[in-house]
Design a protein around this motif. Structure first.
Motif, mmCIF file in Angstrom:
data_model
loop_
_atom_site.group_PDB
_atom_site.id
_atom_site.type_symbol
_atom_site.label_atom_id
_atom_site.label_comp_id
_atom_site.label_asym_id
_atom_site.label_seq_id
_atom_site.Cartn_x
_atom_site.Cartn_y
_atom_site.Cartn_z
ATOM 1 N N GLY A 291 -0.005 -3.659 5.809
ATOM 2 C CA GLY A 291 -0.411 -2.503 6.592
ATOM 3 C C GLY A 291 -1.710 -2.775 7.332
ATOM 4 O O GLY A 291 -2.272 -3.870 7.282
ATOM 5 N N ARG A 292 -2.205 -1.737 8.014
ATOM 6 C CA ARG A 292 -3.413 -1.920 8.832
ATOM 7 C C ARG A 292 -4.522 -0.945 8.473
ATOM 8 O O ARG A 292 -5.415 -0.685 9.282
ATOM 9 N N GLU A 293 -4.500 -0.432 7.265
ATOM 10 C CA GLU A 293 -5.634 0.365 6.822
ATOM 11 C C GLU A 293 -6.849 -0.545 6.684
ATOM 12 O O GLU A 293 -6.744 -1.683 6.223
ATOM 13 N N ASP A 294 -8.002 -0.036 7.073
ATOM 14 C CA ASP A 294 -9.201 -0.873 7.143
ATOM 15 C C ASP A 294 -9.505 -1.562 5.821
ATOM 16 O O ASP A 294 -9.871 -2.745 5.786
ATOM 17 N N TYR A 295 -9.374 -0.832 4.725
ATOM 18 C CA TYR A 295 -9.746 -1.433 3.438
ATOM 19 C C TYR A 295 -8.780 -2.552 3.046
ATOM 20 O O TYR A 295 -9.197 -3.564 2.459
ATOM 21 N N MET A 296 -7.488 -2.413 3.387
ATOM 22 C CA MET A 296 -6.521 -3.477 3.089
ATOM 23 C C MET A 296 -6.789 -4.706 3.956
ATOM 24 O O MET A 296 -6.681 -5.854 3.478
ATOM 25 N N THR B 220 -1.640 2.645 -5.048
ATOM 26 C CA THR B 220 -0.626 3.547 -4.502
ATOM 27 C C THR B 220 0.749 2.896 -4.403
ATOM 28 O O THR B 220 1.756 3.598 -4.263
ATOM 29 N N ASP C 271 1.291 -8.406 8.937
ATOM 30 C CA ASP C 271 -0.021 -7.961 9.388
ATOM 31 C C ASP C 271 -1.138 -8.949 9.063
ATOM 32 O O ASP C 271 -2.250 -8.812 9.605
ATOM 33 N N GLU D 108 -9.233 1.493 -2.562
ATOM 34 C CA GLU D 108 -10.042 1.830 -1.384
ATOM 35 C C GLU D 108 -11.461 2.208 -1.771
ATOM 36 O O GLU D 108 -12.425 1.921 -1.040
ATOM 37 N N ALA E 225 0.853 -1.175 0.000
ATOM 38 C CA ALA E 225 0.000 0.000 0.000
ATOM 39 C C ALA E 225 0.897 1.236 0.000
ATOM 40 O O ALA E 225 2.087 1.132 -0.321
ATOM 41 N N ASP F 239 2.470 3.095 2.152
ATOM 42 C CA ASP F 239 3.695 3.143 2.954
ATOM 43 C C ASP F 239 4.623 1.961 2.727
ATOM 44 O O ASP F 239 5.776 2.007 3.160
#
Length: 337
Positions: free
Chosen positions: A113-118, A65, A141, A85, A36, A38
């Motif tokens: 990562g820990r973004e909700d959509y991922m 991204t 993760d 997303e 993602a 980052d």
């Protein structure tokens, strides 16, 4: 204690032959889901390690991204920037399903990562992979995702979990394994409480365990060796490099994934005699991937020392593979320049 010769011999039997009989894709099609905004290095390290170990094709499923950066690292990777997303979830799930149908294994977690959509896409991919009885490697993760809902992986014995020290401590707590369990027995106990998934506990020595004797064993969809009860622990004490750089776990994930892809080809009868039961393939892949990763790290450390970074390890994978399994599995003299 060295890895038993019998296990090394079994690993060698699931390595595709280099004799000109196989066509593109029959030496493994590996997928890596992660990447993602980052995190672009981790999925690249996992996917590129898969190719350098000997997989035929390596796919990265990522967010838009991350896609351009990952594509720029190597033209050898097939990059799918579908994890948007703002995209309709049904559309993405259909695309995921189509991609997974082409793969032998999914490595889930590098650069997630820990973004909700991922995290939502990771759960969807895990469910789709289980429905297809695919082999899985869960790292980084993805282990955090599983820890929030153990049912996602419990009883699914075509999965290998690869926690580091911090991740293993957290996972142990989540499944209820406390300090009263001796340290050398914890990986097996975590495996038992998760229904027989293979646990690769990374550390000074890697501990690889499979315990299918618990009541959760065989409780998940796609379980292999149903009804089987077995407990096996292998300690990989092969020398590794003294510098543990960030990203080495991603190399391990790609290596284990490649060996699982080979195992799938072996299971399907593409090569070999199918005498090794499918229930052993996850443990063999974990042991083989650990041995190769540690040996390549050792070789790279001898060159780079304290300045070692992950991309220094990947060029040594072929040499490490030959050191462990012999020149015959690398095509002998025909595999040299």
């Amino acid at each position: 204690m060295p890895v038993p010769k019998a296990i090394i011999d079994q690993i060698k039997r699931i390595i595709p032959p280099l004799d000109g009989t196989l066509y593109k894709g029959q030496s493994g099609r590996v997928g890596v889901l992660g990447g993602a905004l980052d995190y672009t290095g981790a999925p690249f390290f996992a996917a590129m390690s898969a190719l350098r170990l000997g997989a035929d094709l390596s796919h990265v499923i990522c967010a838009p991204t991350a896609a351009q950066a990952i594509k720029s690292y190597s033209p050898d990777l097939i990059v799918h920037p579908i994890l948007r997303e703002d995209a309709p979830k049904d559309k993405v799930h259909k695309e995921l399903d189509s991609i997974l149908s082409r793969l032998h294994v999914l490595v889930l977690g590098p650069g997630l990562g820990r973004e909700d959509y991922m995290l939502a896409y990771a759960k969807a991919a895990l469910a789709l992979a289980r429905a297809k009885a695919m082999f899985l490697v869960l790292d980084a993760d993805a282990l955090w995702v599983v820890g929030q809902d153990l049912a996602l992986v419990r009883g699914y014995r075509r999965a290998v979990l690869t926690p580091n020290v911090v991740e293993f401590r957290r996972l142990s707590e989540q499944v209820g394994v406390g300090a009263d369990v001796p340290a050398h027995a914890r990986a097996a106990e975590v495996s038992r409480r998760l229904g027989g998934v293979v646990v690769l506990e990374k550390g000074a020595n890697d501990v690889i365990a499979r315990d299918t004797t618990g009541e959760e064993a065989g409780s998940g969809e796609g379980a292999v060796g149903e009804g089987e009860e077995a407990r096996e622990v292998v300690v990989v004490d092969v020398e590794g490099g003294l510098k543990r750089c960030g990203g080495q776990g991603d190399v391990l994930g790609g290596n284990v994934g490649t060996m699982l892809a080979w195992g799938k080809c072996y299971e399907d009868g593409v090569f070999g005699d199918k005498s090794i039961p499918p229930s052993r393939l996850t443990l063999l892949a974990a042991v083989g991937g650990s041995m190769v990763t540690r040996t390549s790290s050792k070789r790279a450390f001898r060159v780079e020392g304290r300045g070692l970074v992950t991309q220094d390890i990947i060029p040594h994978l072929g040499e490490a593979f030959t050191e462990i399994f012999g020149e015959d599995v690398q095509g002998g003299e025909r595999g040299r320049l």
